[in-house]
Design an enzyme around this catalytic site. Structure first.
Site, PDB file in Angstrom:
ATOM      1  N   HIS A  66      13.428  -0.611  16.987  1.00 22.60           N
ATOM      2  CA  HIS A  66      14.613  -0.093  16.241  1.00 22.60           C
ATOM      3  C   HIS A  66      15.831  -0.978  16.715  1.00 22.60           C
ATOM      4  CE1 HIS A  66      12.890   4.213  15.925  1.00 22.60           C
ATOM      5  NE2 HIS A  66      12.431   3.181  14.868  1.00 22.60           N
ATOM      6  N   CYS A  72       5.242  -5.055  -3.301  1.00 24.49           N
ATOM      7  CA  CYS A  72       6.351  -4.273  -2.606  1.00 24.49           C
ATOM      8  C   CYS A  72       6.179  -4.726  -1.090  1.00 24.49           C
ATOM      9  CB  CYS A  72       5.985  -3.218  -2.617  1.00 24.49           C
ATOM     10  SG  CYS A  72       7.012  -1.802  -1.773  1.00 24.49           S
TER      11      CYS A  72
END
Length: 519
Positions: A134, A443
């Site tokens: 993160h 993708c």
């Protein structure tokens, strides 16, 4: 903190902070901590809080996986901020740094990185963490160069260094010549970004005139502005599980409609692809699923109520724009057939309830399948026949084909996507889509790397769906690629025996490929 990030345009990190906010609503804080305080009246609130947090961390430690290591970092980050309010102490914060600096630490918490002023914080070096943490994601969103996995003992008494976030290098005590080189690179990057932004809305064609479509992937509604700004052809993937991961329960039908309606309404005329919840058993039972084998469409077919609620919300939202539904982790054709049956049943019920018109009921909306596991690639012809469109989920396809977790830093070299085994599976899917004249989108991260574009175009990909920040650069790379050279490169790569061999062909062809736009 969330509001200030949104004002600065850093929408990518909103979901991470949503998860932190959700932790503050979790029973382990709202209930367990309060009970601990009541049952231990002679202990301070801080001590009771820390004891509960320690128990929570221990549960995550026992799971021994990179995913839960990242969750531990989130817990530590949230608990540190809570303790700061329980026992306010005057301390030095990154907000107090008012000179240009590179920060070096064992680790950086996500909220600490989010608070950093990019006018002064110019780079981050950490011992812990990795490119998918993160903290790293937030650093990228704020354009702060970040390098992790570095031994820190060699940085004592060094006054100058360079953090190269592109290559993952840290240069100690750089020479004057090296500094000039990097200053020039920095200036060129700023100019390049400005130039690419100006061309973001232009059509994307190769040197020899082949049109290619670049779509965007997003995780929250706030990213729509950036998707439009960067000239995306459409919304190639909305990760609907983001509506689940930041809260304690699955969203209601009405809550989902509010989000889907906004996506469709804000992108008039553009196709919006919403992937149904790609989520696993752990959300319901809190069990560990070490191999992520019970997730995606497999999970939803075993949890019909959750799935039918989402399908109801999607079908009711279809009137607001051009909607497509995408099924994650498809393994065989039976799953697609079953989903279509459920979708028809849901559509019929909604028609009876006068929630949708008869026009939608017979053939609800386009349903596509993700090719993310080897079995789906091998069966791509059968899957293409039953699906309205296909999407190759390259991140998971690489992971499952090579048995290499994306979270395992020791296996980073295997995640580049040009292993011959992965390329041949992609080629199967491309050929199947062409045979049945179905749209196919690549993708994932391998489509966001400029060096990969010639190879991917040569294989036959004509549509990419990538993170919105990378769209202008990838569009420009496509414009500079000569398809005849790209096809030659792909032929060599498909015949190669090793990833090293493919890499050498890519490097060799990069010299031959057209490197300036036609004009």
């Amino acid at each position: 903190l969330q509001k200030s990030l949104l004002e600065d345009g850093n929408t990518e990190v909103v979901e991470i902070l949503d998860a932190h906010l959700a932790m503050l609503q979790d029973p382990f804080i709202t209930k367990d901590v309060e009970e601990k305080i009541r049952s231990n009246p002679h202990e301070s609130a801080e001590t009771s809080f820390l004891e509960v947090i320690s128990d929570y961390k221990e549960k995550f430690y026992r799971r021994k996986s990179a995913f839960f290591e990242e969750r531990i970092r989130d817990v530590v980050d949230v608990s540190t901020r809570v303790l700061g309010h329980l026992r306010p102490v005057e301390k030095v914060s990154v907000k107090h740094i008012l000179v240009e600096s590179i920060l070096i630490a064992e680790d950086f918490s996500p909220s600490t990185v989010a608070e950093m002023d990019t006018n002064y914080i110019k780079g981050l070096i950490a011992k812990a963490g990795g490119s998918s943490s993160h903290s790293a994601i937030i650093a990228r969103a704020k354009s702060i160069p970040y390098v992790a996995g570095v031994e820190l003992d060699k940085y004592t008494d060094i006054e100058e260094l360079i953090v190269d976030g592109f290559s993952g290098k840290v240069i100690l005590t750089p020479t004057k010549k090296t500094k000039l080189v990097y200053f020039s690179m920095q200036k060129n990057q700023i100019e390049t970004d400005r130039r690419l932004q100006k061309k973001a809305h232009e059509h994307t064609k190769t040197v020899d005139g082949q049109e290619v479509f670049v779509w965007g992937n997003i995780e929250n509604v706030e990213q729509i502005g950036q998707l439009q700004k960067n000239g995306a052809f459409g919304l190639g993937l909305f990760r609907s599980e983001s509506l689940v991961l930041s809260r304690k329960e699955f969203p209601t039908e009405e809550e989902q409609i509010a989000v889907y309606q906004k996506l469709l309404s804000c992108l008039p005329g553009k196709t919006v692809t919403i992937r149904v919840f790609d989520i696993g058993e752990d959300k319901i039972t809190k069990k560990e699923d070490r191999f992520s084998s019970y997730r995606g469409i497999r999970f939803l077919l075993h949890n019909r109520e959750i799935f039918e609620t989402q399908l109801r919300a999607l079908l009711r939202s279809a009137k607001y724009g051009k909607l497509r539904i995408l099924l994650p982790m498809v393994v065989d054709v039976e799953e697609i057939i079953e989903v279509k049956k459920i979708c028809r049943t849901v559509a019929e019920k909604l028609t009876e309830e006068e929630m949708i018109s008869d026009a939608i009921s017979p053939n609800p909306i386009s349903i596509g399948s993700m090719i993310e596991v080897p079995s789906a690639a091998v069966l791509a012809d059968s899957i293409a026949e039953e699906s309205d469109f296909l999407s190759i989920g390259s991140n998971d396809l690489v992971q499952y084909t090579l048995a290499a977790s994306r979270m395992d830093m020791r296996l980073t070299s295997l995640s580049k996507g040009y292993h011959p085994g992965v390329l041949r599976l992609c080629k199967m899917a491309i050929d199947a889509a062409n045979l049945y004249e179905k749209d196919l989108i690549l993708c994932g991260e391998i489509g966001a790397v400029p060096e990969n574009i010639p190879l991917l175009l040569g294989l036959g990909f004509r549509a990419f769906s990538i993170s919105v920040a990378e769209i202008p650069l990838i569009k420009e790379t496509i414009r500079k690629t000569d398809l005849s050279y790209a096809k030659n490169l792909a032929d060599k790569a498909l015949a190669a025996k090793t990833a090293t061999e493919v890499a050498s062909y890519m490097q060799e062809s990069s010299v031959k490929l057209q490197v300036t736009s036609p004009e």
